[in-house]
Design a protein around this motif. Structure first.
Motif, PDB file in Angstrom:
ATOM      1  N   ASP A  42      11.151  10.710  10.791  1.00 57.48           N
ATOM      2  CA  ASP A  42      11.165   9.486  11.598  1.00 57.48           C
ATOM      3  C   ASP A  42      10.713   8.253  10.819  1.00 57.48           C
ATOM      4  O   ASP A  42      10.462   7.194  11.402  1.00 57.48           O
ATOM      5  N   ASP A  43      10.611   8.357   9.484  1.00 64.42           N
ATOM      6  CA  ASP A  43      10.240   7.192   8.680  1.00 64.42           C
ATOM      7  C   ASP A  43      11.336   6.128   8.754  1.00 64.42           C
ATOM      8  O   ASP A  43      12.526   6.443   8.608  1.00 64.42           O
ATOM      9  N   PRO A  44      10.969   4.858   8.976  1.00 62.88           N
ATOM     10  CA  PRO A  44      11.972   3.785   9.019  1.00 62.88           C
ATOM     11  C   PRO A  44      12.729   3.694   7.694  1.00 62.88           C
ATOM     12  O   PRO A  44      12.134   3.812   6.616  1.00 62.88           O
ATOM     13  N   GLY A  45      14.030   3.526   7.776  1.00 59.93           N
ATOM     14  CA  GLY A  45      14.853   3.422   6.583  1.00 59.93           C
ATOM     15  C   GLY A  45      15.406   4.742   6.082  1.00 59.93           C
ATOM     16  O   GLY A  45      16.196   4.769   5.131  1.00 59.93           O
ATOM     17  N   PHE A  46      15.004   5.843   6.708  1.00 61.68           N
ATOM     18  CA  PHE A  46      15.534   7.153   6.343  1.00 61.68           C
ATOM     19  C   PHE A  46      16.549   7.598   7.383  1.00 61.68           C
ATOM     20  O   PHE A  46      16.337   7.436   8.586  1.00 61.68           O
ATOM     21  N   SER A  47      17.657   8.188   6.929  1.00 63.72           N
ATOM     22  CA  SER A  47      18.652   8.705   7.877  1.00 63.72           C
ATOM     23  C   SER A  47      19.435   9.841   7.240  1.00 63.72           C
ATOM     24  O   SER A  47      19.509   9.975   6.011  1.00 63.72           O
ATOM     25  N   VAL A  48      19.979  10.676   8.095  1.00 62.70           N
ATOM     26  CA  VAL A  48      20.937  11.696   7.664  1.00 62.70           C
ATOM     27  C   VAL A  48      22.308  11.063   7.830  1.00 62.70           C
ATOM     28  O   VAL A  48      22.819  10.922   8.935  1.00 62.70           O
ATOM     29  N   ASN A  85      15.485   0.844   2.067  1.00 66.71           N
ATOM     30  CA  ASN A  85      14.176   0.229   2.307  1.00 66.71           C
ATOM     31  C   ASN A  85      13.279   1.169   3.112  1.00 66.71           C
ATOM     32  O   ASN A  85      12.629   0.763   4.082  1.00 66.71           O
ATOM     33  N   CYS A  86      13.266   2.420   2.694  1.00 67.80           N
ATOM     34  CA  CYS A  86      12.452   3.432   3.381  1.00 67.80           C
ATOM     35  C   CYS A  86      11.019   3.336   2.868  1.00 67.80           C
ATOM     36  O   CYS A  86      10.728   3.718   1.724  1.00 67.80           O
ATOM     37  N   CYS A  87      10.144   2.825   3.695  1.00 71.25           N
ATOM     38  CA  CYS A  87       8.759   2.580   3.283  1.00 71.25           C
ATOM     39  C   CYS A  87       7.855   3.725   3.730  1.00 71.25           C
ATOM     40  O   CYS A  87       7.845   4.106   4.911  1.00 71.25           O
ATOM     41  N   ASN A 113       0.810  -1.216   0.000  1.00 72.76           N
ATOM     42  CA  ASN A 113       0.000   0.000   0.000  1.00 72.76           C
ATOM     43  C   ASN A 113       0.847   1.272   0.000  1.00 72.76           C
ATOM     44  O   ASN A 113       0.345   2.350   0.333  1.00 72.76           O
ATOM     45  N   GLY A 114       2.120   1.132  -0.361  1.00 69.69           N
ATOM     46  CA  GLY A 114       2.979   2.309  -0.347  1.00 69.69           C
ATOM     47  C   GLY A 114       4.120   2.185  -1.331  1.00 69.69           C
ATOM     48  O   GLY A 114       4.026   1.491  -2.346  1.00 69.69           O
ATOM     49  N   TYR A 115       5.223   2.886  -1.021  1.00 68.26           N
ATOM     50  CA  TYR A 115       6.424   2.884  -1.838  1.00 68.26           C
ATOM     51  C   TYR A 115       7.643   2.603  -0.964  1.00 68.26           C
ATOM     52  O   TYR A 115       7.669   2.955   0.229  1.00 68.26           O
ATOM     53  N   ARG A 116       8.651   2.001  -1.586  1.00 67.10           N
ATOM     54  CA  ARG A 116       9.921   1.752  -0.904  1.00 67.10           C
ATOM     55  C   ARG A 116      11.001   2.554  -1.625  1.00 67.10           C
ATOM     56  O   ARG A 116      11.252   2.363  -2.818  1.00 67.10           O
ATOM     57  N   LEU A 117      11.643   3.462  -0.898  1.00 61.07           N
ATOM     58  CA  LEU A 117      12.661   4.332  -1.461  1.00 61.07           C
ATOM     59  C   LEU A 117      14.049   3.797  -1.128  1.00 61.07           C
ATOM     60  O   LEU A 117      14.306   3.384   0.019  1.00 61.07           O
ATOM     61  N   ASP A 118      14.942   3.842  -2.127  1.00 52.76           N
ATOM     62  CA  ASP A 118      16.334   3.442  -1.940  1.00 52.76           C
ATOM     63  C   ASP A 118      17.236   4.395  -2.724  1.00 52.76           C
ATOM     64  O   ASP A 118      16.958   4.696  -3.897  1.00 52.76           O
TER      65      ASP A 118
END
Length: 390
Positions: free
Chosen positions: A195-201, A220-222, A152-157
């Motif tokens: 705070d999305d899982p898989g996202f970081s600075v 794998n930022c969903c 139901n979403g997108y996975r960003l890499d």
């Protein structure tokens, strides 16, 4: 600013003149006392403080559009010029709220606008824009960050580089390829929360004129599907439309820097004694000051023409905005260099106003379209108009 005669030009309405007066009062009372030789250690708190102060005076509401109405580009430019005159970091804090939220303002759904824009305008959330990558700056179509449908979403890499407000932003507008084989037509825009899982600075990047800048990583930022802005494949158009609004304002910030440099040069030239006379009495000094003042006015005409045209005609102003940004930033670099030259050794002292301007202005010739890219854009549109007229 010593010379405010440009406010009488027909580009402005009375509301713009009133806004300029309010912005000048704000900058003198709340920005000037904090202006200085900023360090990496105090950046984040200063930026948050500037955002809060700008929100309290309701300036941030001018850079976002919660109801989908057109943004007032002349107002944005005026505020950037006035803030830039006093402190580059204050200008940065103002414009990034608008630039980072611009895709939502221009193309966001009613739900997206309602969820994010009031919070950004109130300074309760800080915005950022994720376009550039380690190997894709001017070549925006060459980005490699991907967004793949996942339930139901997108996975960003992927990665984003040179991202302003990295580390302090709560909301990032991120561009990624949903169809890598389609080039520019395969780019889409998404809203990513800090705070999305898989996202970081992944990294903070220090600059000669410090401001919050860094590299973002997506592993794998969903994110949910309702964070897609404007539909799949609309990303390139969204990005260019956003720049169409804010590119002129880069020229306005350059104007603020240049006007401050000219004022500092005039002040110094009147005070500095050389061979028993004020530096200002020499023809070589007067020649420099005359050239500086002329080029500032020429740049201002280009900047506010582009802003006026966008506001009144509501058309794409890619050519005019590129001219304004290119000329004003190149002009400011020259004017500030001349101001340093007139100060002599005193212009090189760390923390001196003209030394600080010398470091701050350099980035303006690079971000939101380098001088070289803007020249190509202008040439392309000039050639196209010539072909149409034959």
């Amino acid at each position: 600013m010593a010379d405010l005669s440009f406010l009488d030009w027909p580009f402005f309405d009375d509301r713009h003149r009133a806004l300029a007066e309010r912005a000048r009062s704000f900058a003198a009372s709340r920005v000037a006392p904090l202006a200085g030789n900023h360090t990496e250690a105090d950046l984040d708190d200063l930026c948050r403080g500037f955002v809060k102060a700008l929100a309290e005076e309701d300036f941030l509401s001018l850079s976002v559009s919660a109801d989908g109405s057109a943004l007032d580009v002349r107002a944005i430019c005026l505020i950037r010029e006035i803030l830039g005159y006093h402190d580059g970091l204050a200008d940065f804090s103002f414009v990034m709220q608008g630039l980072g939220a611009g895709p939502i303002s221009l193309f966001g759904s009613d739900g997206q606008r309602a969820r994010y824009l009031p919070e950004i305008a109130a300074g309760r959330r800080i915005a950022a824009l994720g376009m550039s990558e380690p190997n894709a700056g001017s070549d925006f179509a060459g980005i490699t960050t991907t967004a793949v449908r996942d339930g139901n979403g997108y996975r960003l890499d992927g990665e984003k580089m040179w991202i302003s407000n990295a580390g302090i932003a709560d909301v990032y507008t991120v561009f990624a390829k949903t169809d890598p084989a389609a080039g520019a037509k395969g780019i889409s825009a998404f809203i990513v929360e800090a705070d999305d899982p898989g996202f970081s600075v992944a990294e903070r990047i220090p600059l000669i004129a410090p401001h919050p800048l860094g590299r973002l990583a997506f592993e794998n930022c969903c994110i949910p599907a309702d964070r897609l802005i404007g539909g799949e494949g609309a990303g390139f158009r969204i990005a260019m439309s956003n720049l169409d609004i804010f590119r002129s304002s880069v020229g306005a910030a350059a104007l603020g820097f240049a006007r401050r440099a000219l004022d500092e040069a005039c002040r110094w030239s009147n005070e500095r004694q050389v061979f028993g006379s004020p530096l200002a009495s020499f023809q070589t000094t007067q020649g420099k000051l005359g050239q500086m003042a002329t080029e500032i006015d020429a740049a201002a005409l280009l900047v506010y023409r582009a802003a006026w045209l966008k506001d009144t005609a509501g058309v794409r102003v890619t050519r005019e905005a590129s001219m304004a940004k290119m000329y004003a930033t190149e002009m400011a670099q020259k004017v500030i260099d001349e101001a340093v030259q007139l100060h002599g050794g005193y212009g090189l002292v760390l923390g001196a106003p003209v030394e600080k301007l010398y470091r701050e202005v350099r980035a303006l010739r690079i971000y939101e379209g380098t001088t070289e890219i803007n020249r190509m854009v202008i040439a392309g549109q000039t050639l196209a108009r010539f072909a149409e007229g034959q």
